[in-house]
Write a protein that holds these residues in place. Structure first.
Motif, PDB file in Angstrom:
ATOM      1  N   GLN A  12      -0.218   0.283  -4.088  1.00  0.00           N
ATOM      2  CA  GLN A  12      -1.129   1.339  -3.672  1.00  0.00           C
ATOM      3  C   GLN A  12      -2.169   0.771  -2.707  1.00  0.00           C
ATOM      4  O   GLN A  12      -2.341  -0.439  -2.614  1.00  0.00           O
ATOM      5  CB  GLN A  12      -1.824   1.963  -4.893  1.00  0.00           C
ATOM      6  CG  GLN A  12      -2.862   1.077  -5.552  1.00  0.00           C
ATOM      7  CD  GLN A  12      -2.290   0.115  -6.562  1.00  0.00           C
ATOM      8  OE1 GLN A  12      -1.111  -0.236  -6.510  1.00  0.00           O
ATOM      9  NE2 GLN A  12      -3.120  -0.316  -7.491  1.00  0.00           N
ATOM     10  N   GLN A  66      -5.463  -0.508  -1.350  1.00  0.00           N
ATOM     11  CA  GLN A  66      -6.634  -1.176  -1.921  1.00  0.00           C
ATOM     12  C   GLN A  66      -7.524  -1.695  -0.809  1.00  0.00           C
ATOM     13  O   GLN A  66      -7.031  -2.177   0.221  1.00  0.00           O
ATOM     14  CB  GLN A  66      -6.212  -2.329  -2.828  1.00  0.00           C
ATOM     15  CG  GLN A  66      -5.603  -1.887  -4.149  1.00  0.00           C
ATOM     16  CD  GLN A  66      -5.428  -3.035  -5.128  1.00  0.00           C
ATOM     17  OE1 GLN A  66      -5.000  -4.116  -4.734  1.00  0.00           O
ATOM     18  NE2 GLN A  66      -5.757  -2.803  -6.374  1.00  0.00           N
ATOM     19  N   GLY A  93      -1.626  -2.703   0.890  1.00  0.00           N
ATOM     20  CA  GLY A  93      -0.887  -1.533   0.421  1.00  0.00           C
ATOM     21  C   GLY A  93      -0.636  -0.482   1.476  1.00  0.00           C
ATOM     22  O   GLY A  93      -0.127   0.599   1.173  1.00  0.00           O
ATOM     23  N   TYR A 137      -6.143   7.689   4.100  1.00  0.00           N
ATOM     24  CA  TYR A 137      -5.784   7.578   2.692  1.00  0.00           C
ATOM     25  C   TYR A 137      -6.898   8.009   1.751  1.00  0.00           C
ATOM     26  O   TYR A 137      -6.673   8.094   0.550  1.00  0.00           O
ATOM     27  CB  TYR A 137      -5.376   6.130   2.377  1.00  0.00           C
ATOM     28  CG  TYR A 137      -4.172   5.706   3.156  1.00  0.00           C
ATOM     29  CD1 TYR A 137      -4.301   4.922   4.297  1.00  0.00           C
ATOM     30  CD2 TYR A 137      -2.900   6.122   2.790  1.00  0.00           C
ATOM     31  CE1 TYR A 137      -3.197   4.548   5.035  1.00  0.00           C
ATOM     32  CE2 TYR A 137      -1.789   5.745   3.519  1.00  0.00           C
ATOM     33  CZ  TYR A 137      -1.945   4.956   4.644  1.00  0.00           C
ATOM     34  OH  TYR A 137      -0.853   4.588   5.378  1.00  0.00           O
ATOM     35  N   THR A 188      -9.248   6.480   0.473  1.00  0.00           N
ATOM     36  CA  THR A 188      -9.408   5.480  -0.582  1.00  0.00           C
ATOM     37  C   THR A 188     -10.632   4.634  -0.267  1.00  0.00           C
ATOM     38  O   THR A 188     -10.854   4.272   0.878  1.00  0.00           O
ATOM     39  CB  THR A 188      -8.163   4.593  -0.670  1.00  0.00           C
ATOM     40  OG1 THR A 188      -7.039   5.396  -1.043  1.00  0.00           O
ATOM     41  CG2 THR A 188      -8.351   3.498  -1.714  1.00  0.00           C
TER      42      THR A 188
END
Length: 113
Positions: A1, A3, A26, A100, A102
């Motif tokens: 995933q 990071q 990722g 993303y 994130t």
């Protein structure tokens, strides 16, 4: 995933410098725009600097001429060089890849007067 891991924050006196790093994994780092945001206590998170996959950069007015964003696609790392720091730069700093949505854990920057 996906990071993201930020580092490089700390305590510095006004007028000093710090260099923040953000290592990504990722995802295909080199094709992604990368952003640095910051969030000061009691304030909303704000975009500080952006670098596109082709190296184009943009900055918040409050940091223009003092901060420089750069990237190393071999190391999958984006940097934020912060010079002439001011107390109002005190915040938690985060990097993100907008595609993303994130976020890393952030790195704390404290600038004393």
């Amino acid at each position: 995933q996906v990071q993201l891991v930020e580092s490089g924050g700390g305590l510095v006196q006004a007028g000093g410098s710090l260099r923040l790093s953000c290592a990504g994994s990722g995802f295909i780092f080199r094709i992604n725009t990368m952003d640095w945001y910051r969030q000061a206590p009691g304030k909303q998170r704000e975009l500080v600097a952006r670098i596109t996959s082709s190296g184009g950069t943009s900055y918040a007015d409050s940091v223009k001429g003092r901060f420089t964003i750069s990237r190393d696609n071999v190391k999958s790392t984006v940097y934020l060089q912060m010079n002439n720091l001011k107390p109002e730069d005190t915040a938690d700093y985060y990097c993100t890849a907008p595609r993303y949505d994130t976020w890393g854990q952030g790195t704390q920057v404290t600038v004393s007067a």
